[in-house]
Design an enzyme around this catalytic site. Structure first.
Site, PDB file in Angstrom:
ATOM      1  N   HIS A  64     -52.413  22.787  17.877  1.00 13.39           N
ATOM      2  CA  HIS A  64     -51.674  24.080  17.534  1.00 13.39           C
ATOM      3  C   HIS A  64     -51.472  24.400  16.277  1.00 13.39           C
ATOM      4  O   HIS A  64     -51.069  25.673  15.828  1.00 13.39           O
ATOM      5  CB  HIS A  64     -50.200  23.746  18.489  1.00 13.39           C
ATOM      6  CG  HIS A  64     -50.577  23.372  19.883  1.00 13.39           C
ATOM      7  ND1 HIS A  64     -51.088  23.967  20.894  1.00 13.39           N
ATOM      8  CD2 HIS A  64     -50.393  22.058  20.415  1.00 13.39           C
ATOM      9  CE1 HIS A  64     -51.202  23.256  22.069  1.00 13.39           C
ATOM     10  NE2 HIS A  64     -50.732  22.279  21.803  1.00 13.39           N
ATOM     11  N   HIS A  94     -45.135  21.246   9.391  1.00 11.83           N
ATOM     12  CA  HIS A  94     -46.420  21.922  10.001  1.00 11.83           C
ATOM     13  C   HIS A  94     -46.317  23.485   9.599  1.00 11.83           C
ATOM     14  O   HIS A  94     -45.253  23.920   9.096  1.00 11.83           O
ATOM     15  CB  HIS A  94     -46.756  21.888  11.570  1.00 11.83           C
ATOM     16  CG  HIS A  94     -45.535  22.387  12.360  1.00 11.83           C
ATOM     17  ND1 HIS A  94     -44.202  21.823  12.338  1.00 11.83           N
ATOM     18  CD2 HIS A  94     -45.062  23.709  12.640  1.00 11.83           C
ATOM     19  CE1 HIS A  94     -43.606  22.583  13.078  1.00 11.83           C
ATOM     20  NE2 HIS A  94     -43.970  23.579  13.029  1.00 11.83           N
ATOM     21  N   HIS A  96     -47.297  28.093  10.408  1.00 13.53           N
ATOM     22  CA  HIS A  96     -47.764  29.019  11.381  1.00 13.53           C
ATOM     23  C   HIS A  96     -48.307  30.184  10.732  1.00 13.53           C
ATOM     24  O   HIS A  96     -47.954  30.419   9.662  1.00 13.53           O
ATOM     25  CB  HIS A  96     -46.618  29.289  12.380  1.00 13.53           C
ATOM     26  CG  HIS A  96     -45.930  28.540  13.125  1.00 13.53           C
ATOM     27  ND1 HIS A  96     -46.221  28.054  14.218  1.00 13.53           N
ATOM     28  CD2 HIS A  96     -45.010  27.505  12.681  1.00 13.53           C
ATOM     29  CE1 HIS A  96     -45.431  27.275  14.641  1.00 13.53           C
ATOM     30  NE2 HIS A  96     -44.416  26.607  13.557  1.00 13.53           N
ATOM     31  N   GLU A 106     -43.155  33.226  12.174  1.00 12.14           N
ATOM     32  CA  GLU A 106     -42.447  33.494  13.560  1.00 12.14           C
ATOM     33  C   GLU A 106     -41.288  33.887  13.371  1.00 12.14           C
ATOM     34  O   GLU A 106     -40.828  35.121  14.198  1.00 12.14           O
ATOM     35  CB  GLU A 106     -42.292  31.805  14.043  1.00 12.14           C
ATOM     36  CG  GLU A 106     -43.712  31.032  13.931  1.00 12.14           C
ATOM     37  CD  GLU A 106     -43.574  30.063  15.250  1.00 12.14           C
ATOM     38  OE1 GLU A 106     -42.841  29.048  14.883  1.00 12.14           O
ATOM     39  OE2 GLU A 106     -44.384  30.337  16.164  1.00 12.14           O
ATOM     40  N   HIS A 119     -42.596  24.883   8.447  1.00  7.56           N
ATOM     41  CA  HIS A 119     -41.575  24.119   9.304  1.00  7.56           C
ATOM     42  C   HIS A 119     -41.357  22.718   9.071  1.00  7.56           C
ATOM     43  O   HIS A 119     -42.255  21.756   9.159  1.00  7.56           O
ATOM     44  CB  HIS A 119     -41.485  24.366  10.894  1.00  7.56           C
ATOM     45  CG  HIS A 119     -41.409  26.021  11.178  1.00  7.56           C
ATOM     46  ND1 HIS A 119     -41.924  26.195  12.507  1.00  7.56           N
ATOM     47  CD2 HIS A 119     -40.962  26.676  10.806  1.00  7.56           C
ATOM     48  CE1 HIS A 119     -41.630  27.495  12.547  1.00  7.56           C
ATOM     49  NE2 HIS A 119     -41.038  27.932  11.597  1.00  7.56           N
ATOM     50  N   THR A 199     -40.440  26.210  18.857  1.00 10.88           N
ATOM     51  CA  THR A 199     -40.957  27.643  19.070  1.00 10.88           C
ATOM     52  C   THR A 199     -42.288  27.252  19.773  1.00 10.88           C
ATOM     53  O   THR A 199     -43.210  28.167  20.163  1.00 10.88           O
ATOM     54  CB  THR A 199     -41.393  28.508  17.725  1.00 10.88           C
ATOM     55  OG1 THR A 199     -42.267  27.646  17.138  1.00 10.88           O
ATOM     56  CG2 THR A 199     -40.132  28.645  16.900  1.00 10.88           C
TER      57      THR A 199
HETATM   58  N1  LIG Z   1     -42.479  25.167  15.574  1.00  7.76           N
HETATM   59  S1  LIG Z   1     -41.526  24.202  15.774  1.00  7.76           S
HETATM   60  O1  LIG Z   1     -41.000  23.793  14.345  1.00  7.76           O
HETATM   61  O2  LIG Z   1     -40.889  24.313  16.784  1.00  7.76           O
HETATM   62  C1  LIG Z   1     -42.190  22.758  16.455  1.00  7.76           C
HETATM   63  C2  LIG Z   1     -41.391  21.540  16.671  1.00  7.76           C
HETATM   64  C3  LIG Z   1     -40.211  21.561  16.454  1.00  7.76           C
HETATM   65  C4  LIG Z   1     -39.233  20.393  16.811  1.00  7.76           C
HETATM   66  C5  LIG Z   1     -39.951  19.063  17.354  1.00  7.76           C
HETATM   67  C6  LIG Z   1     -41.178  19.367  17.277  1.00  7.76           C
HETATM   68  C7  LIG Z   1     -42.071  20.290  16.975  1.00  7.76           C
HETATM   69  C8  LIG Z   1     -43.486  19.941  16.916  1.00  7.76           C
HETATM   70  C9  LIG Z   1     -44.180  21.319  16.648  1.00  7.76           C
HETATM   71  C10 LIG Z   1     -45.750  21.012  16.612  1.00  7.76           C
HETATM   72  C11 LIG Z   1     -46.504  22.010  16.681  1.00  7.76           C
HETATM   73  C12 LIG Z   1     -45.933  23.306  16.262  1.00  7.76           C
HETATM   74  C13 LIG Z   1     -44.642  23.663  16.234  1.00  7.76           C
HETATM   75  C14 LIG Z   1     -43.578  22.216  16.480  1.00  7.76           C
HETATM   76 ZN   LIG Z   2     -43.192  25.277  13.861  1.00  5.66          ZN
END
Ligand SMILES: NS(=O)(=O)c1c2ccccc2cc2ccccc12
Ligand SMILES: [Zn+2]
Length: 261
Positions: A64, A94, A96, A106, A119, A199
């Site tokens: 992802h 990570h 996007h 996002e 993020h 997200t």
């Molecule tokens: N896009 S995101 O930050 O919501 C997110 C996470 C948010 C909180 C905890 C784990 C998360 C793991 C993700 C893994 C891949 C993409 C967004 C991810």
């Molecule tokens: Zn994210």
């Protein structure tokens, strides 16, 4: 199969509610931030980032996004202050991003999207014994969001983009030690904050979002390197380029966005 989800026509954000009904919940993320409608809250302190003894461990492609993980066994890398009652431990960061020439953030600002969004994911290790427990608690997680706009080369992002060839395929992981994300911060820590969710599925409504107002600049060339990643694994016949891995803005449903001054 099962809870498979993605960003395509057959498994994208508009279909996630089938396996994850909370997708239509009351505190979903991302959102469109409308600056002049955000409440200036003078009680909002500055956020404090203690990333000095930061220890990145590895970089991976989870199908992802590309994720850099940290050792979160102690309070060496935490975010606190701002709207937060506790310190929250850095777990991973990570990105996007969009397709060539398309934007891929996002969160949007007055309907405008940025080229990409970083993020930094943190969890409340004061109240919860591990990340998974925190991930389902309403005050369990904090994600610090940083917008990326295309412009000059970012002098430190190459450390990440130079490693991307090692995690081209879904499920790949490699050592990535000694990277401190402090080098990815803009000069100002002014922010918007609101209560939201992951997200991506499982879309838990457990995130206090802190979105920095000032974007960082990266070059189109650096951003292009993210698009060499694949959503698909090495053994799969199909090779699908990892791009447009963003969820569009979700209904505010009466939530207030606050602004640090
Ligand atoms: N896009 S995101 O930050 O919501 C997110 C996470 C948010 C909180 C905890 C784990 C998360 C793991 C993700 C893994 C891949 C993409 C967004 C991810
Ligand atoms: Zn994210």
């Amino acid at each position: 199969t099962g809870n498979h989800w993605g960003y395509g026509k057959e498994d994208g954000p508009s279909l996630w509610h089938r396996n994850y009904p909370v997708a239509q919940g009351s505190r979903q993320s991302p959102i469109d931030i409308i600056p002049h409608q955000a409440a200036h809250d003078h009680s909002l302190d500055a956020i404090i980032l203690n990333y000095d003894h930061c220890t990145s461990i590895n970089i991976s492609n989870n199908g992802h996004s590309v994720v850099v993980e940290f050792d979160d066994s102690d309070d060496r890398s935490v975010i606190r202050g701002g709207p937060l009652d506790n310190a929250y431990r850095l777990k991973q960061f990570h990105f996007h991003w969009g397709g060539k020439g398309c934007h891929g953030s996002e969160h949007t600002v007055a309907g405008m999207s940025y080229a990409s969004e970083l993020h930094l994911v943190h969890w409340n290790a004061v109240k919860y014994k591990n990340f998974s427990e925190a991930a389902t608690a309403p005050d369990g997680l904090v994600v610090l969001g940083i917008f990326l706009e295309t412009g000059d080369d970012h002098r430190w992002l190459h450390v990440i983009t130079d490693a991307l060839y090692m995690v081209k395929y879904k499920g790949s992981l490699t050592d990535f030690k000694g990277f401190n994300p402090k080098c990815l911060l803009p000069s100002s820590l002014h922010y918007w904050t609101y209560l939201g969710s992951l997200t991506t599925p499982p879309l838990h409504e457990s995130v206090t979002w802190i979105i920095l107002k000032e974007p960082i600049s990266v070059s189109e060339k650096q951003l292009g390197k993210f698009r060499m990643l694949l959503f698909t694994g090495e053994e799969e016949d199909q090779r699908i380029r990892m791009e447009n891995n963003f969820r569009p803005p979700q209904p505010l449903k009466g939530r207030k966005v606050r602004s640090s001054n």
